[in-house]
Design an enzyme around this catalytic site. Structure first.
Site, short mmCIF file in Angstrom:
data_model
loop_
_atom_site.label_atom_id
_atom_site.label_comp_id
_atom_site.label_asym_id
_atom_site.label_seq_id
_atom_site.Cartn_x
_atom_site.Cartn_y
_atom_site.Cartn_z
N GLY A 1 -32.74 -95.66 -60.34
CA GLY A 1 -31.60 -95.66 -59.43
C GLY A 1 -31.57 -94.38 -58.62
O GLY A 1 -32.22 -93.38 -58.96
N CYS A 2 -30.79 -94.39 -57.53
CA CYS A 2 -30.75 -93.24 -56.63
C CYS A 2 -30.06 -92.05 -57.28
O CYS A 2 -30.58 -90.92 -57.25
CB CYS A 2 -30.09 -93.63 -55.32
SG CYS A 2 -28.50 -94.48 -55.49
N TYR A 3 -28.90 -92.27 -57.88
CA TYR A 3 -28.20 -91.16 -58.55
C TYR A 3 -29.03 -90.61 -59.71
O TYR A 3 -29.13 -89.38 -59.87
CB TYR A 3 -26.84 -91.63 -59.06
CG TYR A 3 -25.75 -91.76 -58.02
CD1 TYR A 3 -25.38 -90.70 -57.22
CD2 TYR A 3 -25.07 -92.96 -57.87
CE1 TYR A 3 -24.36 -90.82 -56.29
CE2 TYR A 3 -24.05 -93.10 -56.94
CZ TYR A 3 -23.69 -92.02 -56.14
OH TYR A 3 -22.68 -92.15 -55.21
N THR B 1 -32.25 -90.54 -60.03
CA THR B 1 -33.36 -89.76 -59.50
C THR B 1 -32.93 -88.34 -59.16
O THR B 1 -33.57 -87.36 -59.57
CB THR B 1 -33.95 -90.45 -58.25
OG1 THR B 1 -34.51 -91.72 -58.63
CG2 THR B 1 -35.05 -89.61 -57.63
N ALA B 2 -31.85 -88.21 -58.41
CA ALA B 2 -31.37 -86.88 -58.03
C ALA B 2 -31.00 -86.06 -59.25
O ALA B 2 -31.26 -84.85 -59.31
CB ALA B 2 -30.18 -87.01 -57.09
#
Length: 353
Positions: free
Chosen positions: A156-158, A160-161
């Protein structure tokens, strides 16, 4: 290589098309959609004019049918699945049995425990037997596990960060495991292309709000990977926010440092982890990540500081949620599992202004 995309009309699907058009080893052979069956892709998205002529004859001039039957998908080397949770897993075994490598941009294979998936996504997992076969596709942390695999769970994007900032530091024991706080902001494209009142322009413009407080579905994904990194079970407070912009994620993370650990120790750990990573950037002192640094690119940016008054580390991570947070990372994973240079098709830098 022949490559296909199911879920090609969503934001991540469109981003995959954009990126793959610049990939020298790819023939984009199939586009499918569960909601726009039979539509002509370039009429829906004129920026891709001329694309239809390159598609596999089995898919015709437009999109594959919305039934998503295995028979609808032609013979491919790689299939990207950019579908809502629950729509990919039940069909994956058929594709794998046909020799098609599958990269799932949804949530179906990110969590290793089917019971945890069911608790957070409120549906029974349709292919729990495949969960041990899926590899978590965050190359900068798990490259050796990804290479050569046939089923990749794109993060997921969150997560990953968050993981790019936290995981190396927890692996080295430089941060305490308790009291981790993740305060993250995303552009509206992170909510997908579906129609929802909360995503309308008049609701989002000149507004800033938290959502999914103590209940966001990326929470167990973050906790699973950080538990692995730390070697002990841990919990996090994760609060996402919606920002009135289209793209980007900025995560600000708070963690108590292990006694005796310095700012230099934390940065040295990041440097050791990422010094050979083309897409990772540890910024010079005093320069803090901005979402626009990463806009349209697969690059990520990191900075940190220890507050001397509290002994708490403040980590900041920025990336483009549709590229490194989704489709760019999926292409990076494709390159890895197919033995291609990892940066192939991903060399573009961020757009500014």
């Amino acid at each position: 290589m022949k490559v296909g995309i199911i879920g090609a009309t969503g934001y991540t699907g469109q981003e995959l098309v954009r990126l793959l058009q610049n990939h020298p080893e790819i023939e984009l052979a199939y586009l499918g959609s569960s909601s726009n069956s039979g539509a002509v892709y370039e009429e829906m998205f004129p920026q891709f004019s001329g694309l239809s002529s390159s598609l596999d004859a089995g898919s015709g001039p437009g999109l594959g049918t919305g039934k998503l039957d295995d028979e609808q998908v032609p013979d491919l080397d790689v299939l990207f699945c950019a579908l809502p949770h629950g729509l990919t897993a039940g069909r994956t075994a058929q594709w794998l049995n046909r020799g098609i490598k599958v990269i799932d941009l949804g949530a179906d294979f990110r969590l290793k425990d089917g019971a945890v998936y069911e608790a957070w996504y409120k549906v029974q997992h349709p292919a729990q037997e495949l969960l041990p076969e899926a590899v978590y596709g965050l190359p900068e942390l798990y490259r050796d596990k990804i290479a050569g695999k046939t089923l990749v769970a794109n993060p997921g994007c969150y997560p990953t960060a968050t993981l790019l900032a936290l995981a190396p530091l927890l692996r080295k024991g430089l941060l305490q495991k308790d009291g981790l706080i993740i305060d993250a902001k995303s552009g509206v494209s992170g909510a997908g292309r579906g129609v929802a009142l909360g995503n309308h322009f008049s609701e989002v413009n000149e507004n800033f709000k938290a959502y999914g407080v103590a209940s966001h579905r990326h929470t167990p994904e973050i906790e699973q990977q950080l538990t692995e990194a730390a070697g002990a079970e841990l919990l996090v407070n994760f609060t996402p926010h919606l920002v009135p912009m289209i793209r980007g994620i900025l995560a600000t993370i708070y963690a108590q440092v292990t006694p005796g650990v310095t700012e230099a120790d934390l940065k040295a750990c990041w440097q050791e982890q990422y010094e050979e990573e083309e897409f990772m950037h540890i910024l010079p002192e005093g320069i803090w990540p901005q979402t626009k640094f990463a806009l349209g690119s697969n690059h990520s940016f990191l900075q940190l500081k220890i507050d001397p008054r509290t002994g708490r580390a403040i980590l900041v991570s920025a990336l483009d949620n549709l590229v490194k947070g989704a489709s760019g990372q999926a292409v990076q994973n494709m390159n890895l599992i197919c033995g291609l240079p990892e940066n192939m098709g991903l060399k573009m830098r961020g757009l500014w202004p």
